[in-house]
Motif scaffolding. Structure first.
Motif, PDB file in Angstrom:
ATOM      1  N   GLN A   6      28.636  14.969 108.086  1.00  0.00           N
ATOM      2  CA  GLN A   6      29.456  14.371 107.030  1.00  0.00           C
ATOM      3  C   GLN A   6      30.950  14.627 107.206  1.00  0.00           C
ATOM      4  OE1 GLN A   6      26.671  14.571 103.119  1.00  0.00           O
ATOM      5  NE2 GLN A   6      28.620  13.503 102.996  1.00  0.00           N
ATOM      6  N   ARG A   7      31.325  15.498 108.120  1.00  0.00           N
ATOM      7  CA  ARG A   7      32.754  15.652 108.415  1.00  0.00           C
ATOM      8  C   ARG A   7      33.324  14.368 109.023  1.00  0.00           C
ATOM      9  NH1 ARG A   7      35.089  20.794 111.343  1.00  0.00           N
ATOM     10  NH2 ARG A   7      36.954  19.751 110.516  1.00  0.00           N
ATOM     11  N   HIS A   8      32.452  13.541 109.582  1.00  0.00           N
ATOM     12  CA  HIS A   8      32.904  12.348 110.304  1.00  0.00           C
ATOM     13  C   HIS A   8      32.267  11.075 109.761  1.00  0.00           C
ATOM     14  CE1 HIS A   8      34.516  15.171 113.302  1.00  0.00           C
ATOM     15  NE2 HIS A   8      33.387  15.823 113.139  1.00  0.00           N
ATOM     16  N   ALA A   9      31.796  11.113 108.509  1.00  0.00           N
ATOM     17  CA  ALA A   9      31.130   9.935 107.931  1.00  0.00           C
ATOM     18  C   ALA A   9      31.622   9.703 106.511  1.00  0.00           C
ATOM     19  CB  ALA A   9      29.614  10.127 107.936  1.00  0.00           C
ATOM     20  N   HIS A  10      31.708   8.433 106.124  1.00  0.00           N
ATOM     21  CA  HIS A  10      32.024   8.090 104.736  1.00  0.00           C
ATOM     22  C   HIS A  10      30.846   8.536 103.859  1.00  0.00           C
ATOM     23  CE1 HIS A  10      32.767   5.700 101.148  1.00  0.00           C
ATOM     24  NE2 HIS A  10      33.996   5.455 101.594  1.00  0.00           N
ATOM     25  N   PRO A  11      31.107   9.123 102.683  1.00  0.00           N
ATOM     26  CA  PRO A  11      30.014   9.605 101.826  1.00  0.00           C
ATOM     27  C   PRO A  11      28.954   8.549 101.525  1.00  0.00           C
ATOM     28  CG  PRO A  11      32.117  10.376 100.982  1.00  0.00           C
ATOM     29  CD  PRO A  11      32.429   9.420 102.091  1.00  0.00           C
ATOM     30  N   ALA A  12      29.376   7.311 101.243  1.00  0.00           N
ATOM     31  CA  ALA A  12      28.412   6.258 100.915  1.00  0.00           C
ATOM     32  C   ALA A  12      27.520   5.940 102.120  1.00  0.00           C
ATOM     33  CB  ALA A  12      29.141   5.009 100.450  1.00  0.00           C
ATOM     34  N   ASP A  13      28.123   5.856 103.311  1.00  0.00           N
ATOM     35  CA  ASP A  13      27.339   5.616 104.516  1.00  0.00           C
ATOM     36  C   ASP A  13      26.350   6.757 104.752  1.00  0.00           C
ATOM     37  OD1 ASP A  13      29.025   3.499 104.673  1.00  0.00           O
ATOM     38  OD2 ASP A  13      29.889   4.003 106.623  1.00  0.00           O
ATOM     39  N   ALA A  14      26.848   7.995 104.563  1.00  0.00           N
ATOM     40  CA  ALA A  14      25.987   9.168 104.771  1.00  0.00           C
ATOM     41  C   ALA A  14      24.799   9.151 103.821  1.00  0.00           C
ATOM     42  CB  ALA A  14      26.808  10.442 104.567  1.00  0.00           C
ATOM     43  N   ALA A  15      25.042   8.780 102.557  1.00  0.00           N
ATOM     44  CA  ALA A  15      23.957   8.750 101.574  1.00  0.00           C
ATOM     45  C   ALA A  15      22.863   7.777 101.994  1.00  0.00           C
ATOM     46  CB  ALA A  15      24.512   8.361 100.203  1.00  0.00           C
ATOM     47  N   ILE A  16      23.260   6.628 102.523  1.00  0.00           N
ATOM     48  CA  ILE A  16      22.281   5.630 102.929  1.00  0.00           C
ATOM     49  C   ILE A  16      21.455   6.137 104.115  1.00  0.00           C
ATOM     50  CG2 ILE A  16      22.032   3.325 103.954  1.00  0.00           C
ATOM     51  CD1 ILE A  16      24.446   2.494 102.202  1.00  0.00           C
ATOM     52  N   ILE A  17      22.110   6.759 105.096  1.00  0.00           N
ATOM     53  CA  ILE A  17      21.381   7.296 106.242  1.00  0.00           C
ATOM     54  C   ILE A  17      20.448   8.421 105.803  1.00  0.00           C
ATOM     55  CG2 ILE A  17      21.600   8.447 108.473  1.00  0.00           C
ATOM     56  CD1 ILE A  17      24.360   7.100 108.730  1.00  0.00           C
ATOM     57  N   LEU A  18      20.951   9.313 104.947  1.00  0.00           N
ATOM     58  CA  LEU A  18      20.140  10.442 104.489  1.00  0.00           C
ATOM     59  C   LEU A  18      18.949   9.992 103.649  1.00  0.00           C
ATOM     60  CD1 LEU A  18      22.984  12.967 103.566  1.00  0.00           C
ATOM     61  CD2 LEU A  18      21.420  13.118 105.505  1.00  0.00           C
ATOM     62  N   SER A  19      19.054   8.804 103.056  1.00  0.00           N
ATOM     63  CA  SER A  19      17.935   8.313 102.249  1.00  0.00           C
ATOM     64  C   SER A  19      16.689   8.048 103.093  1.00  0.00           C
ATOM     65  CB  SER A  19      18.334   7.028 101.516  1.00  0.00           C
ATOM     66  OG  SER A  19      18.446   5.933 102.413  1.00  0.00           O
ATOM     67  N   SER A  20      16.844   7.997 104.416  1.00  0.00           N
ATOM     68  CA  SER A  20      15.666   7.799 105.271  1.00  0.00           C
ATOM     69  C   SER A  20      14.701   8.974 105.185  1.00  0.00           C
ATOM     70  CB  SER A  20      16.092   7.572 106.727  1.00  0.00           C
ATOM     71  OG  SER A  20      16.765   8.699 107.249  1.00  0.00           O
ATOM     72  N   GLU A  21      15.154  10.110 104.599  1.00  0.00           N
ATOM     73  CA  GLU A  21      14.233  11.229 104.406  1.00  0.00           C
ATOM     74  C   GLU A  21      13.026  10.794 103.589  1.00  0.00           C
ATOM     75  OE1 GLU A  21      14.986  14.482 101.558  1.00  0.00           O
ATOM     76  OE2 GLU A  21      16.852  13.459 101.062  1.00  0.00           O
ATOM     77  N   THR A  22      13.214   9.788 102.727  1.00  0.00           N
ATOM     78  CA  THR A  22      12.105   9.321 101.908  1.00  0.00           C
ATOM     79  C   THR A  22      10.999   8.703 102.759  1.00  0.00           C
ATOM     80  OG1 THR A  22      13.193   7.188 101.594  1.00  0.00           O
ATOM     81  CG2 THR A  22      13.656   8.875  99.985  1.00  0.00           C
ATOM     82  N   VAL A  23      11.383   7.952 103.775  1.00  0.00           N
ATOM     83  CA  VAL A  23      10.396   7.359 104.673  1.00  0.00           C
ATOM     84  C   VAL A  23       9.678   8.461 105.451  1.00  0.00           C
ATOM     85  CG1 VAL A  23      10.042   5.791 106.610  1.00  0.00           C
ATOM     86  CG2 VAL A  23      11.749   5.243 104.857  1.00  0.00           C
ATOM     87  N   PHE A  24      10.439   9.431 105.928  1.00  0.00           N
ATOM     88  CA  PHE A  24       9.839  10.541 106.669  1.00  0.00           C
ATOM     89  C   PHE A  24       8.937  11.375 105.761  1.00  0.00           C
ATOM     90  CE2 PHE A  24      13.919  10.050 109.179  1.00  0.00           C
ATOM     91  CZ  PHE A  24      13.300   9.401 110.240  1.00  0.00           C
ATOM     92  N   ALA A  25       9.344  11.554 104.495  1.00  0.00           N
ATOM     93  CA  ALA A  25       8.512  12.295 103.546  1.00  0.00           C
ATOM     94  C   ALA A  25       7.177  11.603 103.341  1.00  0.00           C
ATOM     95  CB  ALA A  25       9.239  12.440 102.210  1.00  0.00           C
ATOM     96  N   ALA A  26       7.208  10.264 103.233  1.00  0.00           N
ATOM     97  CA  ALA A  26       5.966   9.509 103.066  1.00  0.00           C
ATOM     98  C   ALA A  26       5.069   9.653 104.288  1.00  0.00           C
ATOM     99  CB  ALA A  26       6.284   8.035 102.815  1.00  0.00           C
ATOM    100  N   ALA A  27       5.676   9.620 105.479  1.00  0.00           N
ATOM    101  CA  ALA A  27       4.898   9.740 106.713  1.00  0.00           C
ATOM    102  C   ALA A  27       4.245  11.121 106.817  1.00  0.00           C
ATOM    103  CB  ALA A  27       5.802   9.494 107.922  1.00  0.00           C
ATOM    104  N   PHE A  28       5.015  12.170 106.552  1.00  0.00           N
ATOM    105  CA  PHE A  28       4.461  13.522 106.626  1.00  0.00           C
ATOM    106  C   PHE A  28       3.487  13.781 105.481  1.00  0.00           C
ATOM    107  CE2 PHE A  28       8.217  14.203 109.340  1.00  0.00           C
ATOM    108  CZ  PHE A  28       7.621  14.894 110.402  1.00  0.00           C
ATOM    109  N   GLY A  29       3.752  13.183 104.309  1.00  0.00           N
ATOM    110  CA  GLY A  29       2.818  13.316 103.200  1.00  0.00           C
ATOM    111  C   GLY A  29       1.473  12.687 103.518  1.00  0.00           C
ATOM    112  N   ALA A  30       1.489  11.536 104.193  1.00  0.00           N
ATOM    113  CA  ALA A  30       0.240  10.877 104.594  1.00  0.00           C
ATOM    114  C   ALA A  30      -0.491  11.697 105.649  1.00  0.00           C
ATOM    115  CB  ALA A  30       0.553   9.480 105.132  1.00  0.00           C
ATOM    116  N   LEU A  31       0.280  12.308 106.562  1.00  0.00           N
ATOM    117  CA  LEU A  31      -0.314  13.046 107.673  1.00  0.00           C
ATOM    118  C   LEU A  31      -0.934  14.365 107.226  1.00  0.00           C
ATOM    119  CD1 LEU A  31      -0.711  13.027 110.759  1.00  0.00           C
ATOM    120  CD2 LEU A  31       1.498  14.197 110.955  1.00  0.00           C
ATOM    121  N   PHE A  32      -0.235  15.092 106.338  1.00  0.00           N
ATOM    122  CA  PHE A  32      -0.667  16.447 105.991  1.00  0.00           C
ATOM    123  C   PHE A  32      -1.222  16.600 104.579  1.00  0.00           C
ATOM    124  CE2 PHE A  32       2.603  17.132 109.294  1.00  0.00           C
ATOM    125  CZ  PHE A  32       1.845  17.841 110.221  1.00  0.00           C
TER     126      PHE A  32
END
Length: 297
Positions: free
Chosen positions: A236-262
């Motif tokens: 985030q030292r090199h990213a606009h906060p709004a852009d960073a928030a959108i990229i970080l929101s991908s944790e939700t997809v990863f959470a769903a994948a790991f939730g399904a797996l485990f």
């Protein structure tokens, strides 16, 4: 650091956080939310401490020393981090990993709004439809119904405001300090102190409970906090906060994948559509500047 490099670090942080939702849910079998948060953030602070000390040595050689205002910013970010994590952790007691992951992403549309209102920092127009797309994707993934929200879901929803403020400010403070590792270690220590003290005062703590939660604490402390949150600060030292928030929101997809797996969580057809929409928004916000540069040539 280029936009793509910072985006890559943030995406890796999101992957780590998505996987950590499973550990956060399993850790509740042995200790309470506050105790779990306190212990894992102590570990996270210890992981990044050597890097922070080395960074401070380098900064002092160049005449840069943190002042009182710098320490105040570190405390504020540690407080926001603590509130967001604890509310999310309480929610995980009574909601699924998938729901927690996607409800957390509701901070995405809040970040550009806060940046515009508080910092007079207007994002590129493409951030607004991308943020709304992430919001719609989250809605689809949670069943497109408010009536289905549990008490745990509401706790997670409450965590989105401190998360939004944290994402908005962390890059600016890291640049002010000229040190990402210093900020990371400092905010982890503040979060550990606050949640740890409150945990000792309000939650039963036993050696057996800590042993039961040990694996989850180690993973979420060393990997999620020590590595994941530090990658966020650096990226985030090199990213606009709004852009960073959108990229970080991908944790939700990863959470769903790991939730399904485990954890045996399963997505409906609308859930898969929501995941696809969020991923599309993340890709679009990264590709847009490249296309704009190409057509200007």
């Amino acid at each position: 650091m280029s936009r793509l490099q910072s985006g890559g670090l943030l995406l890796l942080a999101a992957l780590i956080w998505g996987s950590a939702f499973v550990g956060q849910a399993l850790g509740m079998a042995g200790v309470g939310p506050l105790t779990f948060t306190g212990v894992r953030f102590v570990l996270g602070a210890l992981v990044v401490l050597p890097l922070a000390l080395r960074e401070q040595q380098q900064l002092r050689r160049h005449g840069h020393r943190p002042g009182r205002r710098d320490f105040a910013w570190i405390v504020l970010l540690g407080l926001l981090l603590c509130i967001g994590v604890v509310l999310q952790q309480i929610g995980l007691v009574s909601t699924s990993v998938t729901n927690a992951g996607f409800l957390t992403a509701l901070y995405v549309p809040l970040v550009p709004l806060l940046a515009w209102v508080l910092l007079r920092q207007g994002p590129h127009w493409s951030v607004w439809p991308a943020s709304l797309g992430c919001l719609a994707g989250t809605w689809l993934m949670t069943g497109a119904s408010i009536a289905g929200l549990s008490t745990g879901d509401l706790w997670v929803l409450a965590s989105t405001l401190p998360w939004a403020f944290h994402v908005l400010l962390v890059g600016r403070v890291a640049n002010r300090l000229r040190g990402a590792y210093t900020l990371a270690c400092g905010q982890f220590a503040v979060c550990a102190l606050l949640s740890g003290v409150l945990g000792l005062l309000t939650e039963p703590v036993s050696a057996e409970g800590l042993r039961t939660a040990a694996g989850a604490i180690l993973y979420t402390g060393i990997v999620s906090v020590g590595i994941g949150f530090t990658l966020q600060v650096v990226g985030q030292r090199h990213a606009h906060p709004a852009d960073a928030a959108i990229i970080l929101s991908s944790e939700t997809v990863f959470a769903a994948a790991f939730g399904a797996l485990f954890m045996g969580d399963r997505l409906s057809a609308s859930g898969f559509a929501g995941a696809g929409l969020i991923l599309l928004c993340i890709v679009a916000i990264q590709v847009q500047p490249l296309l704009q540069h190409h057509f200007r040539r």
